[in-house]
Design a protein around this motif. Structure first.
Motif, PDB file in Angstrom:
ATOM      1  N   LEU A   1      44.593  39.360  41.881  1.00  0.00           N
ATOM      2  CA  LEU A   1      46.039  39.725  41.203  1.00  0.00           C
ATOM      3  C   LEU A   1      46.213  41.035  40.643  1.00  0.00           C
ATOM      4  N   LEU A   2      45.218  41.644  40.226  1.00  0.00           N
ATOM      5  CA  LEU A   2      44.996  43.013  39.629  1.00  0.00           C
ATOM      6  C   LEU A   2      45.643  44.103  40.836  1.00  0.00           C
ATOM      7  N   ALA A   3      45.219  43.580  41.979  1.00  0.00           N
ATOM      8  CA  ALA A   3      45.516  44.552  43.328  1.00  0.00           C
ATOM      9  C   ALA A   3      47.100  44.296  43.620  1.00  0.00           C
ATOM     10  N   VAL A   4      47.783  42.993  43.554  1.00  0.00           N
ATOM     11  CA  VAL A   4      48.927  42.548  44.375  1.00  0.00           C
ATOM     12  C   VAL A   4      50.063  42.394  43.144  1.00  0.00           C
TER      13      VAL A   4
ATOM     14  N   LEU B   1      36.748  32.752  39.568  1.00  0.00           N
ATOM     15  CA  LEU B   1      37.517  33.663  38.525  1.00  0.00           C
ATOM     16  C   LEU B   1      37.800  34.951  38.849  1.00  0.00           C
ATOM     17  N   ALA B   2      36.399  35.700  38.919  1.00  0.00           N
ATOM     18  CA  ALA B   2      36.532  37.244  39.132  1.00  0.00           C
ATOM     19  C   ALA B   2      37.413  37.552  40.428  1.00  0.00           C
ATOM     20  N   ALA B   3      37.033  36.813  41.263  1.00  0.00           N
ATOM     21  CA  ALA B   3      37.866  37.005  42.713  1.00  0.00           C
ATOM     22  C   ALA B   3      39.380  37.152  42.806  1.00  0.00           C
ATOM     23  N   VAL B   4      39.933  35.982  42.055  1.00  0.00           N
ATOM     24  CA  VAL B   4      41.216  35.531  41.894  1.00  0.00           C
ATOM     25  C   VAL B   4      41.878  36.715  40.926  1.00  0.00           C
ATOM     26  N   GLY B   5      41.004  36.945  39.924  1.00  0.00           N
ATOM     27  CA  GLY B   5      41.478  38.251  38.871  1.00  0.00           C
ATOM     28  C   GLY B   5      41.617  39.428  39.628  1.00  0.00           C
ATOM     29  N   ILE B   6      40.839  39.897  40.403  1.00  0.00           N
ATOM     30  CA  ILE B   6      40.855  40.978  41.118  1.00  0.00           C
ATOM     31  C   ILE B   6      41.930  41.104  42.071  1.00  0.00           C
TER      32      ILE B   6
ATOM     33  N   SER C   1      54.176  46.769  32.957  1.00  0.00           N
ATOM     34  CA  SER C   1      53.536  45.958  34.189  1.00  0.00           C
ATOM     35  C   SER C   1      52.889  46.576  35.295  1.00  0.00           C
ATOM     36  N   THR C   2      52.520  47.875  34.741  1.00  0.00           N
ATOM     37  CA  THR C   2      51.621  48.585  36.055  1.00  0.00           C
ATOM     38  C   THR C   2      50.302  48.163  35.913  1.00  0.00           C
ATOM     39  N   LEU C   3      49.623  48.579  37.026  1.00  0.00           N
ATOM     40  CA  LEU C   3      48.207  48.568  37.063  1.00  0.00           C
ATOM     41  C   LEU C   3      47.247  49.163  35.772  1.00  0.00           C
ATOM     42  N   ALA C   4      47.913  50.273  35.620  1.00  0.00           N
ATOM     43  CA  ALA C   4      47.335  51.356  34.409  1.00  0.00           C
ATOM     44  C   ALA C   4      47.505  50.717  33.219  1.00  0.00           C
TER      45      ALA C   4
ATOM     46  N   PRO D   1      45.255  38.125  34.999  1.00  0.00           N
ATOM     47  CA  PRO D   1      43.975  38.798  35.220  1.00  0.00           C
ATOM     48  C   PRO D   1      43.353  38.685  33.739  1.00  0.00           C
ATOM     49  N   LEU D   2      44.179  39.004  32.597  1.00  0.00           N
ATOM     50  CA  LEU D   2      43.695  38.937  31.157  1.00  0.00           C
ATOM     51  C   LEU D   2      43.142  37.543  30.806  1.00  0.00           C
ATOM     52  N   LEU D   3      43.904  36.718  31.100  1.00  0.00           N
ATOM     53  CA  LEU D   3      43.543  35.243  30.621  1.00  0.00           C
ATOM     54  C   LEU D   3      42.205  34.845  31.472  1.00  0.00           C
ATOM     55  N   ILE D   4      42.286  35.342  32.680  1.00  0.00           N
ATOM     56  CA  ILE D   4      41.176  35.013  33.805  1.00  0.00           C
ATOM     57  C   ILE D   4      39.847  35.696  33.167  1.00  0.00           C
TER      58      ILE D   4
END
Length: 352
Positions: free
Chosen positions: A142-145, A135-140, A231-234, A181-184
């Protein structure tokens, strides 16, 4: 470690957290009230308010927590139940999407979240029983992409135009891929046992770190923004961090270990928790109320309706929601739409 009757040691089973947790209901109630304010509070200067964006992000984060709890909490359901639970989440997601699309047809000027919410449920089904590491790997990832993809997609789509499908995933108010990533993160929290002090502290500290990283980057790095619905990473780090901080602090404050203090806080905030226990009912009622306000004022613009009614509209919506939720919760339990959702999506009971 505990001793069995045979004298051999075995690891104690993790605490199963599948029931209602007061802090989660209170946090969800705050998210609902925040959305009411974001939709209807008079704001002549059009400045971004604390509730703008953050309320819906808190709402989405709690969706991940809720999915974690209904699928077993800290002790995920066994393989024999997982298919039925996935089907239950699938039905919930489809029903939410259908209700959201129906509410979009009304005259209210609100960007409805429910259909996006339903799409997020559907996207999370393959990950429901994944390990926290996966879950953490997928969330990270998605955060990156995902925020970058959303930025590219928004540049390609003409302003004011919604592309069916793409709007749900990348270009809308609540883009599923950006918000997943928020739900994850909420799902990981539920799998970590929300009743543990360690989980509560880690959630709070992680939330504060996210706020510092997201809002700090927007403040000091040129060209980086964290505005609501950007919808930015920040924004995801900052507002997501805010959501986890709120949830973590509420879990800490209302924990049964706090004895009288915890009971007092839970008692004072009980009406908000009652509202948070029936979010679908109150969110839908809010949209119907604003639609009625459109008809009453004979305006077809939300800003004009707010100008006409001022603070009357948010006060009526919030007071009415808290009163209704408190009375209903005290006498009848689950909210009306929550009952329908539960009946429609209830997994079949095992014969064993």
């Amino acid at each position: 470690m505990t001793l069995t009757n045979g004298g051999r040691r075995r690891a104690a089973a993790p605490h199963r957290t599948t029931g209602r947790i007061a802090a989660i209901d209170i946090a969800r109630g705050l998210a609902i009230i925040g959305m009411f304010l974001a939709h209807t509070v008079p704001n002549p200067g059009d400045a971004e308010l604390l509730v703008d964006g953050r309320s819906s992000i808190l709402f989405a984060t709690l969706a991940g927590v809720s999915l974690g709890l209904i699928t077993g909490g800290a002790t995920p359901a066994g393989p024999d139940r997982r298919g039925a639970l996935r089907m239950s989440v699938l039905i919930r997601g489809l029903l939410l999407a259908m209700l959201g699309l129906l509410l979009w047809t009304l005259e209210h000027g609100i960007a409805i979240i429910l259909d996006y919410y339903g799409v997020m449920f559907l996207c999370l089904i393959p990950l429901l029983f994944a390990s926290r590491t996966v879950l953490a790997a997928v969330g990270i990832a998605l955060l990156a992409v995902a925020p970058w993809l959303a930025g590219v997609a928004n540049q390609l789509v003409p302003p004011g135009r919604a592309v069916f499908g793409l709007d749900w995933f990348l270009t809308g108010y609540y883009p599923a891929l950006v918000w997943l990533p928020l739900l994850i993160g909420g799902l990981i929290a539920a799998r970590s046992d929300l009743t543990k002090r360690k989980t509560q502290v880690v959630m709070t500290l992680a939330g504060i770190t996210g706020m510092v990283a997201g809002y700090g980057a927007a403040r000091v790095i040129p060209g980086v923004g964290a505005e609501a619905h950007s919808s930015t990473l920040a924004e995801i780090l900052g507002s997501g961090g805010f959501a986890f901080t709120v949830i973590g602090l509420l879990l800490l404050a209302t924990a049964p270990q706090n004895a009288a203090l915890g009971r007092g806080i839970r008692g004072i905030l009980w009406p908000i928790g009652a509202a948070g226990a029936m979010p679908l009912t109150l969110y839908t009622a809010q949209i119907l109320g604003i639609t009625a306000a459109f008809a009453l004022t004979q305006n077809d613009d939300l800003d004009a309706v707010i100008d006409d009614l001022g603070w009357t509209l948010p006060v009526i919506l919030i007071a009415g929601a808290l009163l209704f939720a408190s009375l209903w919760r005290a006498t009848l339990g689950a909210g009306p739409l929550e009952r329908v959702m539960r009946l429609a999506s209830a997994p079949p009971r095992s014969n064993q």
